[in-house]
Write an enzyme that holds these catalytic residues in place. Sequence first.
Site, PDB file in Angstrom:
ATOM      1  N   LYS A   1       1.067  -1.846   0.230  1.00 36.76           N
ATOM      2  CA  LYS A   1       0.199  -0.277  -0.160  1.00 36.76           C
ATOM      3  C   LYS A   1       1.113   0.950   0.008  1.00 36.76           C
ATOM      4  O   LYS A   1       0.868   1.941  -0.862  1.00 36.76           O
ATOM      5  CB  LYS A   1      -0.826  -0.134   0.789  1.00 36.76           C
ATOM      6  CG  LYS A   1      -2.258  -1.171   1.187  1.00 36.76           C
ATOM      7  CD  LYS A   1      -3.249  -0.691   2.220  1.00 36.76           C
ATOM      8  CE  LYS A   1      -4.495  -1.546   1.972  1.00 36.76           C
ATOM      9  NZ  LYS A   1      -5.432  -1.625   2.998  1.00 36.76           N
TER      10      LYS A   1
ATOM     11  N   LYS B   1      -4.669 -10.130  -6.779  1.00 36.24           N
ATOM     12  CA  LYS B   1      -6.803 -10.808  -5.727  1.00 36.24           C
ATOM     13  C   LYS B   1      -7.981  -9.183  -5.787  1.00 36.24           C
ATOM     14  O   LYS B   1      -7.815  -8.446  -6.366  1.00 36.24           O
ATOM     15  CB  LYS B   1      -5.630  -9.894  -4.481  1.00 36.24           C
ATOM     16  CG  LYS B   1      -6.913 -10.598  -3.516  1.00 36.24           C
ATOM     17  CD  LYS B   1      -5.688  -9.812  -2.136  1.00 36.24           C
ATOM     18  CE  LYS B   1      -5.763  -8.743  -2.055  1.00 36.24           C
ATOM     19  NZ  LYS B   1      -6.438  -8.256  -0.207  1.00 36.24           N
TER      20      LYS B   1
ATOM     21  N   LYS C   1     -11.992  -4.734  -2.847  1.00 33.78           N
ATOM     22  CA  LYS C   1     -13.116  -3.557  -3.021  1.00 33.78           C
ATOM     23  C   LYS C   1     -11.901  -2.099  -3.284  1.00 33.78           C
ATOM     24  O   LYS C   1     -13.755  -1.754  -3.964  1.00 33.78           O
ATOM     25  CB  LYS C   1     -14.234  -3.451  -1.136  1.00 33.78           C
ATOM     26  CG  LYS C   1     -13.940  -4.454  -0.705  1.00 33.78           C
ATOM     27  CD  LYS C   1     -14.273  -3.524   0.660  1.00 33.78           C
ATOM     28  CE  LYS C   1     -14.597  -4.368   1.451  1.00 33.78           C
ATOM     29  NZ  LYS C   1     -13.232  -4.226   2.794  1.00 33.78           N
TER      30      LYS C   1
HETATM   31  P1  TYM Z   1     -10.481  -6.432   4.204  1.00 31.83           P
HETATM   32  O1  TYM Z   1     -11.466  -5.440   3.949  1.00 31.83           O
HETATM   33  O2  TYM Z   1     -10.194  -6.442   3.093  1.00 31.83           O
HETATM   34  O3  TYM Z   1     -11.538  -8.305   4.162  1.00 31.83           O
HETATM   35  C1  TYM Z   1     -11.895  -8.476   4.609  1.00 31.83           C
HETATM   36  C2  TYM Z   1     -12.503 -10.169   4.960  1.00 31.83           C
HETATM   37  O4  TYM Z   1     -12.437 -10.616   2.778  1.00 31.83           O
HETATM   38  C3  TYM Z   1     -10.952 -11.389   2.997  1.00 31.83           C
HETATM   39  N1  TYM Z   1     -10.735 -10.945   1.789  1.00 31.83           N
HETATM   40  C4  TYM Z   1     -10.349 -12.168   0.391  1.00 31.83           C
HETATM   41  N2  TYM Z   1     -10.600 -13.243   0.701  1.00 31.83           N
HETATM   42  C5  TYM Z   1     -10.318 -13.849  -0.592  1.00 31.83           C
HETATM   43  N3  TYM Z   1     -10.487 -13.565  -1.761  1.00 31.83           N
HETATM   44  C6  TYM Z   1     -10.207 -12.538  -1.708  1.00 31.83           C
HETATM   45  N4  TYM Z   1      -9.983 -11.663  -2.836  1.00 31.83           N
HETATM   46  C7  TYM Z   1     -10.201 -12.179  -0.246  1.00 31.83           C
HETATM   47  N5  TYM Z   1     -10.557 -10.136   0.065  1.00 31.83           N
HETATM   48  C8  TYM Z   1     -10.510 -10.161   1.209  1.00 31.83           C
HETATM   49  C9  TYM Z   1      -9.705 -10.569   4.145  1.00 31.83           C
HETATM   50  O5  TYM Z   1      -9.290 -11.405   3.992  1.00 31.83           O
HETATM   51  C10 TYM Z   1     -10.364 -10.399   5.491  1.00 31.83           C
HETATM   52  O6  TYM Z   1     -10.332 -11.993   6.028  1.00 31.83           O
HETATM   53  N6  TYM Z   1      -8.083  -6.263   8.238  1.00 31.83           N
HETATM   54  C11 TYM Z   1      -8.922  -6.798   7.452  1.00 31.83           C
HETATM   55  C12 TYM Z   1     -10.261  -6.229   8.564  1.00 31.83           C
HETATM   56  C13 TYM Z   1      -9.832  -6.966   9.956  1.00 31.83           C
HETATM   57  C14 TYM Z   1     -10.165  -7.853  10.826  1.00 31.83           C
HETATM   58  C15 TYM Z   1      -9.402  -7.577  12.099  1.00 31.83           C
HETATM   59  C16 TYM Z   1      -9.697  -8.868  10.942  1.00 31.83           C
HETATM   60  C17 TYM Z   1      -9.613  -6.213  11.597  1.00 31.83           C
HETATM   61  N7  TYM Z   1      -9.352  -6.124  12.757  1.00 31.83           N
HETATM   62  C18 TYM Z   1      -9.530  -8.541  12.442  1.00 31.83           C
HETATM   63  C19 TYM Z   1     -10.054  -9.848  11.423  1.00 31.83           C
HETATM   64  C20 TYM Z   1      -9.419 -10.098  12.882  1.00 31.83           C
HETATM   65  C21 TYM Z   1      -9.193  -6.061   6.464  1.00 31.83           C
HETATM   66  O7  TYM Z   1      -8.013  -5.330   5.648  1.00 31.83           O
HETATM   67  O8  TYM Z   1      -9.936  -7.126   5.922  1.00 31.83           O
END
Ligand code: TYM
Length: 332
Positions: free
Chosen positions: A112, A195, A198
Amino acid sequence: KPRLFSGMQPSADSLQIGNYIGALKQWRDMQDDYDAFFTVVDLHAITVQQDPQELRQKTRRTAAQYIAAGIDSTKSTLYVQSQVPAHAELAWVLSTITGFGEAGRMTQFKDKSQRYGTDKTSVGLFTYPVLMAADILLFQAEAVPVGDDQKQHVELTRDLAERFNSRFGETFTIPTATIPGETARIYDLQNPSSKMSKSAESQAGVLYLLDDINVTAKKIMRAMTDSEGVVRYDRENKPGVSNLLSIQSALTGQTITQLEEEYAGKQYGHLKQGVRDAVVAEFEPVRARALELLEDPAELDRVLADNADRAAEVAEETLKKVYDRVGLLRRG
Ligand code: TYM
C-alpha cells in the site's frame, strides 16, 4: 464456547465476492460453535482518506451485509469498532511492544505504501496491524477466520500476545487464523493474477454483493479466460479459468475435480453460465435482505449500539487487566 473474532473494513458501498467466500461464508458457518464477535472496522478504514458522510453509509451498509448473509445478532455480537474505545486503547499499549522493523515487514503495508507514496502513507497505515492485533486480543479470541491475505497480520498478533504474556504474565489467549483452502482466494475477473479487492481501480472484474444482479451476470460472462479452450484448474497458466472454477466450487460445494469432469469437452461459455447461475443464486437473497435492512437505518443503528454494549463489557475486562499488568496507576 471458544471465542471467535473477525472483521471487515467498510471501504466500499458493497462487499465483494472475495470477502464473501474468503470470510463471511465461514463466519456464518462457524457462529453456532463459537462465541463470535464480528466487527465493522471503521478505525481501520480511516487509515486511508475517507469522505465522512460516505464512511457512515459504508459502515451501515457493511453491517447490513453481515446480517443479510446470515450473521445473527442475537447469537453473535455484531458491532462497529469505533463504538468500543478499548480497541484504540489496547492498540496504543501493543504499539509500545511492537518493533519498528517488525511492523515495516508487513507485506500489505509495503504494497500500500508503495502504491500511495510516502507523503500519502499515514502513520495509521503503518500501525494498522497493531490495531488489528488489539481487536483480536481484546476478546481473547481463539479463532480468527480470514482470507489468506490476512495471515501475516494474525502471525504478528500471535507474536505480540506471546511477547506480552512472557513480559507481563499470562494475559492473552494466543489466536489461530482459520483460513479456507487455496481456492478460497478470489482474483479479479479481468486481471486474474491480482487479488479481487473492494478498492480496485477498475470495477469491471469485481463482483459486488449489492450490485444489480444483471451487472454481476454481465461481468461474469465477460471474465478473462485464455485461448486453450479446456476447462481445467491450473492457477499458474490458466488464472482466469481457475478463478472461475474456484468461485463455483466455493459456492456450490462441488470439488474442483467434480467441476472439471462436469465441463469436460465443454466450452468456456458453459463454465461462465455455471458460475453466473451459482453467483446469482447466492447473491440475490442476500442483496434483497441487505437493501431491506438499509431502509430502516435507525433500527440498524440500534442493533449495532446494543451489540457494542455487549462487546464493550468483554473488551473492558481485558483492557483493565492489561493496564494493571503494565503498571498504569488505577484511578481510585
Ligand atoms: P478486508 O476488509 O480487506 O477484507 C475482509 C475479509 O475478506 C478477505 N478477503 C478475501 N478473501 C478471498 N479472496 C479475496 N480476493 C479477498 N479479499 C478480501 C480478507 O482476507 C478478510 O478476511 N485487516 C482486515 C480487517 C480486520 C480484521 C481484524 C480481520 C481488522 N481487524 C481482526 C480479522 C480480525 C481487512 O482489511 O480485511
